[in-house]
Design an enzyme around this catalytic site. Structure first.
Site, PDB file in Angstrom:
ATOM      1  N   SER A 136      43.229  42.276  44.725  1.00 27.73           N
ATOM      2  CA  SER A 136      41.860  41.868  44.427  1.00 27.73           C
ATOM      3  C   SER A 136      41.211  41.375  45.715  1.00 27.73           C
ATOM      4  O   SER A 136      41.725  40.460  46.348  1.00 27.73           O
ATOM      5  CB  SER A 136      41.902  40.747  43.376  1.00 27.73           C
ATOM      6  OG  SER A 136      40.624  40.188  43.202  1.00 27.73           O
ATOM      7  N   LYS A 162      40.686  46.280  43.740  1.00 29.89           N
ATOM      8  CA  LYS A 162      39.645  45.639  42.916  1.00 29.89           C
ATOM      9  C   LYS A 162      38.706  44.922  43.871  1.00 29.89           C
ATOM     10  O   LYS A 162      39.166  44.239  44.786  1.00 29.89           O
ATOM     11  CB  LYS A 162      40.315  44.672  41.949  1.00 29.89           C
ATOM     12  CG  LYS A 162      39.451  43.542  41.395  1.00 29.89           C
ATOM     13  CD  LYS A 162      40.175  42.838  40.243  1.00 29.89           C
ATOM     14  CE  LYS A 162      39.878  41.362  40.184  1.00 29.89           C
ATOM     15  NZ  LYS A 162      40.661  40.672  39.139  1.00 29.89           N
ATOM     16  N   LYS A 164      35.125  42.423  44.084  1.00 30.16           N
ATOM     17  CA  LYS A 164      34.259  41.534  43.316  1.00 30.16           C
ATOM     18  C   LYS A 164      32.824  41.988  43.479  1.00 30.16           C
ATOM     19  O   LYS A 164      32.404  42.365  44.594  1.00 30.16           O
ATOM     20  CB  LYS A 164      34.401  40.109  43.844  1.00 30.16           C
ATOM     21  CG  LYS A 164      35.797  39.537  43.669  1.00 30.16           C
ATOM     22  CD  LYS A 164      36.066  39.181  42.214  1.00 30.16           C
ATOM     23  CE  LYS A 164      37.413  38.503  42.046  1.00 30.16           C
ATOM     24  NZ  LYS A 164      37.657  38.081  40.668  1.00 30.16           N
ATOM     25  N   ASP A 189      35.107  43.624  39.542  1.00 28.45           N
ATOM     26  CA  ASP A 189      35.196  42.413  38.711  1.00 28.45           C
ATOM     27  C   ASP A 189      33.935  41.584  38.934  1.00 28.45           C
ATOM     28  O   ASP A 189      33.630  41.193  40.062  1.00 28.45           O
ATOM     29  CB  ASP A 189      36.443  41.597  39.113  1.00 28.45           C
ATOM     30  CG  ASP A 189      36.669  40.374  38.210  1.00 28.45           C
ATOM     31  OD1 ASP A 189      35.877  40.167  37.272  1.00 28.45           O
ATOM     32  OD2 ASP A 189      37.647  39.638  38.465  1.00 28.45           O
ATOM     33  N   GLU A 214      35.574  44.687  35.132  1.00 26.85           N
ATOM     34  CA  GLU A 214      36.174  43.487  34.564  1.00 26.85           C
ATOM     35  C   GLU A 214      35.094  42.431  34.307  1.00 26.85           C
ATOM     36  O   GLU A 214      34.273  42.148  35.179  1.00 26.85           O
ATOM     37  CB  GLU A 214      37.229  42.963  35.554  1.00 26.85           C
ATOM     38  CG  GLU A 214      37.998  41.753  35.080  1.00 26.85           C
ATOM     39  CD  GLU A 214      39.092  41.341  36.072  1.00 26.85           C
ATOM     40  OE1 GLU A 214      39.472  42.153  36.949  1.00 26.85           O
ATOM     41  OE2 GLU A 214      39.555  40.193  35.983  1.00 26.85           O
ATOM     42  N   ASP A 239      38.575  39.443  30.942  1.00 25.74           N
ATOM     43  CA  ASP A 239      39.348  38.393  31.608  1.00 25.74           C
ATOM     44  C   ASP A 239      38.948  37.061  30.964  1.00 25.74           C
ATOM     45  O   ASP A 239      39.567  36.619  29.986  1.00 25.74           O
ATOM     46  CB  ASP A 239      39.053  38.437  33.123  1.00 25.74           C
ATOM     47  CG  ASP A 239      39.683  37.302  33.919  1.00 25.74           C
ATOM     48  OD1 ASP A 239      40.284  36.396  33.332  1.00 25.74           O
ATOM     49  OD2 ASP A 239      39.562  37.304  35.170  1.00 25.74           O
ATOM     50  N   LYS A 263      46.146  36.569  31.830  1.00 24.05           N
ATOM     51  CA  LYS A 263      46.484  35.447  32.708  1.00 24.05           C
ATOM     52  C   LYS A 263      47.218  34.428  31.849  1.00 24.05           C
ATOM     53  O   LYS A 263      46.676  33.971  30.831  1.00 24.05           O
ATOM     54  CB  LYS A 263      45.237  34.826  33.327  1.00 24.05           C
ATOM     55  CG  LYS A 263      44.627  35.704  34.411  1.00 24.05           C
ATOM     56  CD  LYS A 263      43.458  35.043  35.097  1.00 24.05           C
ATOM     57  CE  LYS A 263      42.804  36.037  36.069  1.00 24.05           C
ATOM     58  NZ  LYS A 263      41.488  35.569  36.517  1.00 24.05           N
ATOM     59  N   GLY A 291      45.428  37.320  38.361  1.00 24.85           N
ATOM     60  CA  GLY A 291      45.936  36.288  39.264  1.00 24.85           C
ATOM     61  C   GLY A 291      44.934  35.156  39.395  1.00 24.85           C
ATOM     62  O   GLY A 291      43.753  35.309  39.074  1.00 24.85           O
TER      63      GLY A 291
HETATM   64  O1  OSB Z   1      38.629  36.856  38.098  1.00 22.49           O
HETATM   65  O2  OSB Z   1      40.540  37.669  38.377  1.00 22.49           O
HETATM   66  C1  OSB Z   1      39.700  36.813  38.651  1.00 22.49           C
HETATM   67  C2  OSB Z   1      40.932  34.617  41.517  1.00 22.49           C
HETATM   68  C3  OSB Z   1      40.580  33.379  41.048  1.00 22.49           C
HETATM   69  C4  OSB Z   1      39.928  33.255  39.840  1.00 22.49           C
HETATM   70  C5  OSB Z   1      39.617  34.390  39.109  1.00 22.49           C
HETATM   71  C6  OSB Z   1      39.989  35.660  39.559  1.00 22.49           C
HETATM   72  C7  OSB Z   1      40.626  35.774  40.804  1.00 22.49           C
HETATM   73  C8  OSB Z   1      40.997  37.047  41.414  1.00 22.49           C
HETATM   74  C9  OSB Z   1      42.111  37.067  42.426  1.00 22.49           C
HETATM   75  O3  OSB Z   1      40.457  38.094  41.181  1.00 22.49           O
HETATM   76  C10 OSB Z   1      43.438  37.306  41.825  1.00 22.49           C
HETATM   77  C11 OSB Z   1      44.573  36.995  42.775  1.00 22.49           C
HETATM   78  O4  OSB Z   1      44.692  37.695  43.788  1.00 22.49           O
HETATM   79  O5  OSB Z   1      45.337  36.064  42.506  1.00 22.49           O
HETATM   80 MG    MG Z   2      38.660  38.483  36.755  1.00 25.46          MG
END
Ligand code: OSB
Ligand code: MG
Length: 368
Positions: A136, A162, A164, A189, A214, A239, A263, A291
């Site tokens: 991500s 992925k 953002k 995402d 996402e 999510d 999660k 994550g």
């Molecule tokens: O939305 O998945 C998410 C990190 C912190 C809070 C929310 C998210 C995320 C990530 C990173 O997308 C996931 C990771 O690499 O741990």
């Molecule tokens: Mg997410």
């Protein structure tokens, strides 16, 4: 099982790179670890995957530590727990606080696995010995930085990328990525940054062959997600919307999305994660493990749950070195050729590096 001691460590740990999402930037991770002990001195570890501020979810680290201290730890110390699955009914009277509940539940699962000579993955019923992972990537200041990062992660063989997105940082970004990388497995995402008023923008994403989008809309909006999914071809992955088995059941029934990001913390622990896993499997909803920028301890729990067979798509569990100068477990989590091997040792399968833990600990609370 009888728990004789519980320790809570509050940590501040600096990440190698800042991570920006539609809700903010993190570089200093402020989270907590929970250590439980039995009378033989065997320990189990869990991670409270909160942040210093309630930006992703309503919980935050200091509040979760208080929740543990006031309500959850006394339950664990004053009850004989036959199996980690029993914790759910003990914790149920106290509403939500899933990240706090999950941290101590996860520690007890780790201890349970060790007491029964099992790896945590096997204790959970996981059969996979390895799996493919993705990565991500946060929002970058400029598109070239992002394209360079993507190239680097493709070269490391991460199996999907992925990125953002946020309003105003969406179509042009995806367009530039697709011009340079027409065929990579790619998803976006939004972390709840859109509403149904953004339908036109969200529809435009359909032309980019994305694996999924996402969490485009707000957490509670299962109905709006269902309306959006009817209008777009790109599968929606939920999510922030999924906090429990019942959320997953209703999302499936309403057709709010086609994929779920699991999660462990968000759903309140491994027991609930397993139930959601089985429900999704019955309903042909593929899962992947999300994550929370975890330390090695939370990462180890993610690896164990991903060994279950309906974790079909590559998740966000990247290598320790993607986040940390030095992780707090030994060995660190490594990803080779985009593949992560499930450890075979007892419990979480990694040793906790106490020296590293204490280096980052700003507060330690002990309970007997
Ligand atoms: O939305 O998945 C998410 C990190 C912190 C809070 C929310 C998210 C995320 C990530 C990173 O997308 C996931 C990771 O690499 O741990
Ligand atoms: Mg997410």
């Amino acid at each position: 099982m009888k728990i004789t001691d519980v320790n809570v460590y509050k940590l501040k740990m600096n990440m190698r790179h800042p991570f920006t999402t539609s809700f903010g930037t993190q570089q200093l991770r402020e989270f907590a670890l929970v250590e439980v002990k039995n009378k033989h001195g065997v320990t189990g570890w869990g991670e409270c995957v909160t942040t210093g501020e309630p930006l992703y979810i309503e919980e935050f680290t200091d509040a979760s530590i208080l929740m543990l201290e006031r309500f959850l730890i006394p339950i664990v110390l004053h009850n004989e727990i036959e199996h980690p699955d029993d914790l759910e009914k003990h914790f149920k009277p106290f509403k939500r606080n899933h990240l706090a509940k999950s941290s101590i539940e996860g520690a007890i699962w780790d201890l349970y696995a060790k007491e029964n000579n099992l790896s945590l993955a096997h204790a959970l019923g996981g059969k996979k010995s390895s799996f493919e992972v993705g990565i991500s990537l946060g929002i970058e200041k400029n598109i070239n930085d992002l394209l360079t990062k993507i190239q680097e992660k493709i070269d490391e063989n991460y199996r999907r990328i992925k990125v953002k997105i946020a309003p105003g940082k969406d179509i042009q970004i995806v367009d530039s990525i697709r011009q340079k990388f027409p065929d990579i497995p790619l998803m976006v995402d939004a972390n709840s940054a859109y509403t149904l008023n953004d339908m036109e923008t969200l529809k435009k994403l359909d032309q980019y062959n994305l694996m999924m989008i996402e969490q485009p809309l707000t957490a509670g909006d299962l109905i709006d997600h269902a309306k959006l999914q009817k209008e777009i071809d790109t599968p929606i992955c939920l999510d922030e919307s999924i906090h429990s088995y019942d959320d997953a059941r209703q999302a499936i029934e309403l057709k709010s999305g086609k994929i779920i990001n699991m999660k462990i913390g968000r759903v309140g622990g491994l027991t609930q994660a397993k139930k959601i896993h089985d429900l999704c499997k019955e309903n042909n909803i593929p899962l992947w493990c999300g994550g929370m920028l975890e330390s090695g301890i939370g990462r180890a729990h993610n690896i164990a749950i991903t060994s279950l067979d309906n974790f079909i798509l590559p998740g966000d569990t990247a290598a320790s070195s993607r986040y940390w100068h030095k992780d707090i477990i030994k060995p660190e989590v490594v990803v080779e050729n985009g593949i992560l091997k499930v450890p075979e040792g007892l419990g979480i399968g990694y040793d906790v590096d106490m020296e590293e833990v204490l280096k980052h600990t700003t507060e330690k609370l002990t309970f007997k």
